[in-house]
Design a protein around this motif. Structure first.
Motif, PDB file in Angstrom:
ATOM      1  N   LEU A 229       0.849  -1.193   0.000  1.00 50.31           N
ATOM      2  CA  LEU A 229       0.000   0.000   0.000  1.00 50.31           C
ATOM      3  C   LEU A 229       0.881   1.238   0.000  1.00 50.31           C
ATOM      4  O   LEU A 229       1.771   1.380   0.840  1.00 50.31           O
TER       5      LEU A 229
ATOM      6  N   TYR B 186       0.551   5.334   0.359  1.00 51.22           N
ATOM      7  CA  TYR B 186      -0.503   6.233   0.833  1.00 51.22           C
ATOM      8  C   TYR B 186       0.087   7.518   1.399  1.00 51.22           C
ATOM      9  O   TYR B 186       0.886   7.498   2.337  1.00 51.22           O
TER      10      TYR B 186
ATOM     11  N   VAL C 212      -0.868  10.521   3.537  1.00 44.07           N
ATOM     12  CA  VAL C 212      -1.939  10.746   4.518  1.00 44.07           C
ATOM     13  C   VAL C 212      -2.072  12.209   4.942  1.00 44.07           C
ATOM     14  O   VAL C 212      -2.765  12.524   5.903  1.00 44.07           O
TER      15      VAL C 212
ATOM     16  N   ILE D  58      -6.415   2.321   5.982  1.00 45.00           N
ATOM     17  CA  ILE D  58      -5.228   1.460   6.033  1.00 45.00           C
ATOM     18  C   ILE D  58      -5.599   0.054   6.499  1.00 45.00           C
ATOM     19  O   ILE D  58      -5.132  -0.943   5.929  1.00 45.00           O
ATOM     20  N   ARG D  59      -6.429  -0.032   7.513  1.00 43.66           N
ATOM     21  CA  ARG D  59      -6.826  -1.361   7.995  1.00 43.66           C
ATOM     22  C   ARG D  59      -7.583  -2.136   6.906  1.00 43.66           C
ATOM     23  O   ARG D  59      -7.375  -3.335   6.720  1.00 43.66           O
TER      24      ARG D  59
ATOM     25  N   LEU E 199       3.395  -1.088   4.056  1.00 43.97           N
ATOM     26  CA  LEU E 199       2.818   0.242   3.838  1.00 43.97           C
ATOM     27  C   LEU E 199       3.939   1.237   3.597  1.00 43.97           C
ATOM     28  O   LEU E 199       4.814   1.415   4.448  1.00 43.97           O
TER      29      LEU E 199
ATOM     30  N   LEU F 121       4.404   4.937   3.436  1.00 48.27           N
ATOM     31  CA  LEU F 121       3.643   6.087   3.929  1.00 48.27           C
ATOM     32  C   LEU F 121       4.345   7.379   3.547  1.00 48.27           C
ATOM     33  O   LEU F 121       5.568   7.492   3.691  1.00 48.27           O
TER      34      LEU F 121
ATOM     35  N   VAL G  60      -3.305   0.652  13.300  1.00 46.58           N
ATOM     36  CA  VAL G  60      -3.548  -0.096  12.067  1.00 46.58           C
ATOM     37  C   VAL G  60      -2.951  -1.501  12.120  1.00 46.58           C
ATOM     38  O   VAL G  60      -3.005  -2.245  11.141  1.00 46.58           O
TER      39      VAL G  60
ATOM     40  N   PRO H 216      -5.540   5.918  -1.658  1.00 45.48           N
ATOM     41  CA  PRO H 216      -4.586   4.840  -1.431  1.00 45.48           C
ATOM     42  C   PRO H 216      -4.377   4.050  -2.719  1.00 45.48           C
ATOM     43  O   PRO H 216      -5.298   3.924  -3.529  1.00 45.48           O
TER      44      PRO H 216
END
Length: 227
Positions: A7, A9, A11, A25-26, A33, A35, A55, A218
């Motif tokens: 993922l 992402y 944020v 996220i979950r 991830l 981020l 998460v 995402p």
């Protein structure tokens, strides 16, 4: 097949809804991830640790002073090495950096990098060699993910797509536009995957609260790392 869910992402420093970010996220159920725009002011390490806990992940690489980019993984993921690189910057511009880690997932080593490129094309071009060198130092197949601040016709994007697989271009699954989350019209976030791996699918998943969480959607890529 050894499927790894990555993922990417941005944020937005949790300036919108932290609860929505956690939900997104979950719901993505990522193994890794990447981020971007994590909080960088006012106890950033504590804020990141709380987000990771919420998460169900562990932060293993990155730093607020290295561009506020991070790599998080599922608990139990083997971390061989990790670090953060601060990229040289114009004093008038935001600090940029790369969070990087060498992970071992299902017996396979994967070099992972999370990045957030500059708003300025010339600075993106200057930073790219540093991004590549920090990933290539591991000598393992790599996954590079993040907010490029340019679209696929940009010079940096084209260079990365020439070296790696642009996951969405290779195996699109649903939409690919990542900005803005409220009115998606531009593809400026990407996951680039080493050609040693197979991209199973990639795209922007429908995770419900994305428009409440950030100005970016995402982006999830499912990768088969089996030899």
């Amino acid at each position: 097949m050894t499927a790894v869910r990555v993922l990417s992402y941005n944020v937005m420093s949790l300036r919108m809804s932290r609860a929505a970010v956690v939900d997104v996220i979950r719901a993505a159920e990522a193994d890794v991830l990447c981020l971007q725009e994590a909080p960088r002011f006012l106890l950033p390490q504590r804020t990141l640790a709380r987000l990771a806990h919420a998460v169900g992940m562990v932060a293993v690489a990155g730093h607020a002073r290295a561009g506020a980019v991070h790599v998080l993984v599922r608990p139990g993921t083997a971390v061989v090495s990790a670090g953060a690189l601060r990229l040289a910057r114009d004093p008038a511009h935001h600090r940029r950096g790369v969070a990087h880690a060498l992970l071992e997932i299902a017996g396979v080593q994967v070099a992972v990098a999370s990045l957030h490129m500059s708003l300025y094309a010339d600075e993106r071009a200057r930073h790219l060699p540093g991004v590549l060198s920090v990933v290539e130092q591991y000598g393992a197949p790599a996954v590079i993910a993040g907010d490029l601040n340019e679209q696929p016709d940009g010079a940096v994007w084209r260079e990365l797509a020439g070296r790696y697989q642009d996951a969405y271009a290779v195996a699109p699954d649903g939409g690919g536009h990542t900005f803005s989350a409220q009115q998606p019209s531009r593809r400026i976030d990407a996951v680039f995957v080493d050609r040693a791996f197979r991209v199973v699918r990639a795209g922007v998943p429908d995770l419900g609260r994305a428009a409440e969480a950030s100005d970016h959607c995402p982006l999830v890529a499912v990768i088969d790392t089996a030899p």
